[in-house]
Every structure is written in structure tokens, then in C-alpha cells.
Design a protein around this motif. Structure first.
Motif, PDB file in Angstrom:
ATOM      1  N   ASN A 193      45.297  36.270  30.400  1.00  0.00           N
ATOM      2  CA  ASN A 193      44.530  35.712  31.512  1.00  0.00           C
ATOM      3  C   ASN A 193      43.375  34.843  31.028  1.00  0.00           C
ATOM      4  N   THR A 196      42.044  41.323  36.768  1.00  0.00           N
ATOM      5  CA  THR A 196      42.367  41.973  35.488  1.00  0.00           C
ATOM      6  C   THR A 196      41.648  43.303  35.365  1.00  0.00           C
ATOM      7  N   CYS A 228      43.233  30.940  32.089  1.00  0.00           N
ATOM      8  CA  CYS A 228      42.042  30.365  32.733  1.00  0.00           C
ATOM      9  C   CYS A 228      41.573  29.112  31.993  1.00  0.00           C
ATOM     10  N   THR A 249      40.210  35.819  38.698  1.00  0.00           N
ATOM     11  CA  THR A 249      41.268  36.331  37.830  1.00  0.00           C
ATOM     12  C   THR A 249      40.756  37.466  36.952  1.00  0.00           C
ATOM     13  N   SER A 297      47.628  38.245  39.837  1.00  0.00           N
ATOM     14  CA  SER A 297      46.718  37.306  39.178  1.00  0.00           C
ATOM     15  C   SER A 297      47.498  36.150  38.560  1.00  0.00           C
ATOM     16  N   TRP A 298      48.671  36.437  38.006  1.00  0.00           N
ATOM     17  CA  TRP A 298      49.494  35.376  37.401  1.00  0.00           C
ATOM     18  C   TRP A 298      50.056  34.447  38.474  1.00  0.00           C
TER      19      TRP A 298
END
Length: 445
Positions: free
Chosen positions: A237, A276, A241, A272, A422-423
Motif C-alpha cells: 500500500n 491498512t 500510494c 488507504t 483498499s486495493w
């Protein structure tokens, strides 16, 4: 004004200020609300249910909830520890009532095109009866027998929350674009240095928070050798980003979307990192999750092999930091969704523009949807339906009863739901950046 509270007084309603707070709880003037007020009123019902759910899960409420006939004693689930299970059951039933309420409205409002549709009167009025219906559903939900209800509704909550997390990210992207565009316009028309400095400050601040979160994640959630998944989540992540931030400022992207920039990317990066963190707090391995709540039966038991919860000192405490942050993000997104329009050309100002002065000089709300609705009624209610499920999962920390129904435990599926969301959210944001470049023959304005 008070005359508007009289349900049967239609003559009084004709002169009522239907944008007032008193009218929001009355059934009069069903079609003269503007769209912003209607959405705010429905959001208020959702927030009211959220507040009640939050109160129910407080440790001090356990003894009061136990007094509900059949809610603990005589439960179908034998041997259940009511001190732990009663708050969980209460939140599930309250959110079940809200979900049913909004899902029913979502079905009823399918294909409503304008306020001339008779169903629009139900959407924009009769608030007193809507409130009674919600209360009735909530009371009835507490008499649902246990059986498999909690387990089945848990999986409904997982799926619904997954979708709502994506919707939250879309709303954040929309908000970031609107914010960036607004300040860029002010920079062009006013003090340029001041507005650009403000944009830069917020952008750097969001990136600083995101980077700090990454460092803290490595320190507290990835120290053990068993935490390989966490290290992968954090690293991926972090790299994703960085990637979307670079794409956001590429010349071709800037040419296709002049208002695209690092402010949006910084907000998405910070969100994000929150997802996580939220995912890692649901890992059942205590070596990788120092914030794991201890929700077990009160009686001491022999600890099994591997990571396991420890007995609580007394009352069960459901709240933790990530749940509070999640509720704050939910509150912001819900209010933002209520004041924006479907084409983002209206906002809070719509409430001012759709007010006219009568012959007596008094300002009254008027119908702004005679030619066409400004948002999809059905999808708005479906979003609130998903929000009800998200609230249910957030307030209970995505925990579910153990196989013996005597303990509360977390599980890896919750971790994968959050991290995969999140992905997908990052992929959607990336698509908003590259779509105008790839599909240059289409108008994305």
C-alpha cells in the motif's frame, strides 16, 4: 409554525415553513422540500440510529439490556455469556432495523424521475410516520430469536461494509476534487500565493500523516516473524500510494485533468493507510496485533495453544481507536453525500437557491425537482442501507461469536475484506486519473 405539527391541519400546512426543523417530523407539506433537506433528514435518522447503537454497546448498558424479556435468559443459544453477547446482539438488531428501513425505501423509490411521481411525496414528506416505522422495526428486531440470525447477518455485514468502504473512497475522491478545484479558482481570482500555500500545507500535512502511519505500522504491527502478511500489506500500500501520486502529476494527466493534483492523492493515501491499519487490527494473532480486544467469557479457562484472548477485567469495552476514526470518516462522508448533488453542481447553496419569498415576505422552501430529480432516490437509500451494515460492523469491531457462542473473536476474512477494499479503492482512483487520457474521445467533465 406550531400549526404545522398538527397532522390533520392541511390549511395550516399551506403557510408552514417546510424547511423548518418542526416540519421535518411532520407529515404535512409532503412535496415542498428541496432535495438537500430531504437527504439531510434521512441522514439524521441514520445518525440517530447510530447514536442509539453506540449507547447500547456501552458497558454500563449491559444490565439494562438484560432486562429485555427473553433477550438473555431463555436464549436459544445455550451457555452464552450475556455480558459479552448482549451488546453485540443489541447493535446487530438495531442496525438490522435501519437496514430494513432503508432497503425498503430503496425498492420503493426505483425509477422515480421527478417530484410529480406520487412516490416522491413519500420520499419528501410524512416524516412523523417514517420515524414511527423505524422505531417499530427497531422494537420488533429485539424479539428476533437468536438461532443462526447473528451468524447470517454477520456475513451480510461483511459484504455490505466492503461495498460501503468503496463508496466512502469515491466520496472522498469527489470531495478532494471539489476542494482542489474551489481553491484553485480562488487562487486565480484572489491572493494567489495565499491559496497555493494553503493547498501545499494541507497536501504536505496529509502526506506527513500517511508516512508517519507507515512507520508506526512497521514498529507496532510487523515486528514478529509471524507478521509476514502485515509487512506485505504495509509495503504494497505504501508503494501503491507513491504510484498514484506520481500518476496524478504526469503531464498527460494534468493536460486532461487540470484540477488533478497531489491534494487528492494525499487524501487517498491517508485513507488507504487507515484501511491498512483497520485491517491489521482484525488479525487474530496477538503477536501481530497489539490492539486486539480481549472479548472472552468471564470465567477463567485454560489457554489453548497459539494466540488467544485473555479474560477482561470486568466490563467488555468494544471501542478502540480505529473504530472511532472509522465512525468519524463515516459521519463526514454521510453528511457530504447529503449536501452534494448527483452532478456536483449543487451543494449547501442549493438549500438557499431553492427558497422563494411569498407575498408576505416570508421565505419558504419550494420544489426543485419538478422537471427531474437531482439525485437517485433509490441509490441514495441503498447507500444508507450499506452504511447501516458498515456501522454494525464498526461498532462491534468486526468481531463474531466463537464456535461455542461463549466468546467473541476476530478472523482473517475481516482482514482480507478491508485490505482488498483498499486495493480496489486505489484502482478506482487510478482509473479516474487515466480514464480521460485513455478514452480521450469521451467527455469526463
Amino acid at each position: 409554525m406550531g400549526a404545522c405539527l398538527a397532522v390533520g391541519s392541511l390549511a395550516s400546512c399551506a403557510s408552514c415553513l417546510c424547511g423548518s426543523a418542526s416540519c421535518l417530523l411532520s407529515s404535512c407539506c409532503p412535496s415542498t422540500y428541496n432535495s438537500t433537506i430531504t437527504r439531510l433528514a434521512f441522514s439524521l435518522l441514520l445518525l440517530l440510529g447510530t447514536l442509539v447503537s453506540g449507547i447500547m454497546i456501552l458497558p454500563s448498558m449491559e444490565e439494562h439490556l438484560k432486562k429485555i424479556p427473553g433477550f438473555c435468559s431463555g436464549s436459544i443459544i445455550s451457555g452464552v455469556n450475556c455480558d459479552i453477547f448482549v451488546g453485540y446482539k443489541s447493535v446487530y438488531r438495531m442496525c438490522f432495523a435501519m437496514a430494513c428501513f432503508f432497503f425498503l425505501f430503496s425498492i420503493i423509490m426505483i425509477r422515480v424521475r421527478s417530484s410529480k411521481d406520487p412516490r416522491a411525496h413519500i420520499q419528501n414528506g410524512f416524516w412523523f410516520f417514517k420515524f414511527l416505522a423505524l422505531v417499530g422495526l427497531a422494537v420488533g428486531a429485539f424479539y428476533i430469536p437468536d438461532g443462526t440470525f447473528n451468524t447470517v447477518w454477520y456475513y451480510f455485514g461483511v459484504v455490505g461494509s466492503f461495498v460501503f468502504i468503496i463508496i466512502q473512497l469515491i466520496l472522498l475522491v469527489d470531495f478532494a476534487h471539489s476542494w482542489n478545484q474551489s481553491w484553485l479558482e480562488k487562487a486565480e481570482n484572489g491572493n494567489t500565493k495565499c491559496w497555493f500555500a494553503a493547498l501545499l500545507s494541507f497536501t504536505l500535512g496529509f502526506y506527513a500523516l500517511a508516512f508517519t502511519a507507515v512507520v508506526l505500522f512497521y514498529v507496532f504491527y510487523a515486528q514478529s516473524a509471524d507478521c509476514t502478511e502485515h509487512k506485505v500489506f504495509i509495503s504494497l500500500n505504501f508503494l501503491f500510494c507513491i504510484a498514484v501520486s506520481i500518476v496524478a502529476i504526469l503531464p498527460k494527466v494534468q493536460e486532461a485533468q487540470p484540477t488533478s493534483g497531489l491534494l487528492q492523492a494525499s487524501i487517498i493515501s491517508l485513507y488507504t493507510m487507515y484501511l491498512t491499519w483497520s485491517a491489521m487490527t482484525n488479525n487474530p494473532n496477538k503477536q501481530c496485533n497489539p490492539s486486539l480486544l480481549s472479548l472472552v467469557q468471564s470465567k477463567p479457562t485454560v489457554s489453548p495453544v497459539g494466540p488467544s484472548p485473555t479474560p477482561p477485567p470486568g466490563n467488555v469495552q468494544w471501542w478502540d481507536a480505529q473504530s472511532i476514526v472509522g465512525l468519524l470518516i463515516f459521519l463526514f462522508c454521510t453528511l457530504y453525500a447529503s449536501i452534494r448533488s448527483s452532478n456536483n453542481s449543487q451543494g449547501l447553496t442549493a438549500a438557499d437557491q431553492d427558497v422563494s419569498a411569498g407575498e408576505d415576505g416570508v421565505h419558504r422552501a419550494v420544489d426543485n425537482e419538478e422537471e427531474g430529480v437531482t439525485y437517485s432516490y433509490s441509490f441514495f437509500h441503498f447507500s444508507l442501507f450499506l452504511a447501516s451494515l458498515y456501522i454494525m460492523m464498526t461498532l462491534t469491531n468486526w468481531y463474531q461469536p466463537g464456535t461455542d457462542n461463549k466468546t467473541m473473536q476476530t478472523a482473517m476474512p475481516a482482514v482480507w475484506v478491508k485490505i482488498s477494499s483498499s486495493w480496489i479503492g486505489l484502482a478506482l482512483y487510478l482509473w479516474t486519473l487515466v480514464a480521460p487520457v485513455v478514452l480521450s474521445d469521451r467527455d469526463f467533465s
